[in-house]
Write a protein that holds these residues in place. Sequence first.
Motif: not given
Length: 167
Positions: A75-92
Motif C-alpha cells: 500500500p505504501q507504494v501504490m500512489d507512486a505506481v499509479f502515477a507511473e501507470i496512469a497514462l497507460e490506463t483508461g476504459p480499455a
Amino acid sequence: MAIEKKIAFIGGGNMAEALIRGILAANTARFDQLMVADVSEARLVHLRNVHGITIKKNNREAVAAADIIMVCVKPQVMDAVFAEIALETGPAKLVISIAAGITIGRIEAALAPGTRVVRVMPNTPALVLAGAAGLSRGASATEKDMAISREIFGSCGRAVEVDEKLM
C-alpha cells in the motif's frame, strides 16, 4: 472458463506468485498470457524460470502490453505506481488491486477516467491455493470484469463479490 486476455502483474511478491501459480494450475490463462514487472531483478528471474512468464523491466511497459493489470504492491507504494501507470490506463483496461486499505475511489482518482477497477482482498491461505477473496467493483467495472476477477481469484480458492464497506 479460460481468460483470453494478457495479464500484467505489477509487483511479483508472494501473493502475485500465488495468483500466477493458481491461474496456471486451473488453466485460467496460459503462461504466455502472463507478464510481471517488479523492482527486484532476482524476483523477475525467479518468476520467469519457475513459471515461464514474460518479465518486463518497468510498470508502464507491462501495463501498455496488457488488458488486465493486477496491482500487487504494498500500500505504501501504490500512489507512486499509479502515477507511473496512469497514462497507460483508461476504459480499455481492467485494473485489479489487492492493496489493503486503498479504496476504489482512491484508485479511480489516480488512474485515467473510465478505467475499470476491481478491488480485491485476498487472504494468506491463497498462498497455498486455499484462500478466500472479497471483490468489489468500481464505477466503470462491468459484470464481465467481475466474472474475470472471480475466475482469477477462484483459481486460488473462493471468490465472492461484496460491498466495499465490508472489506
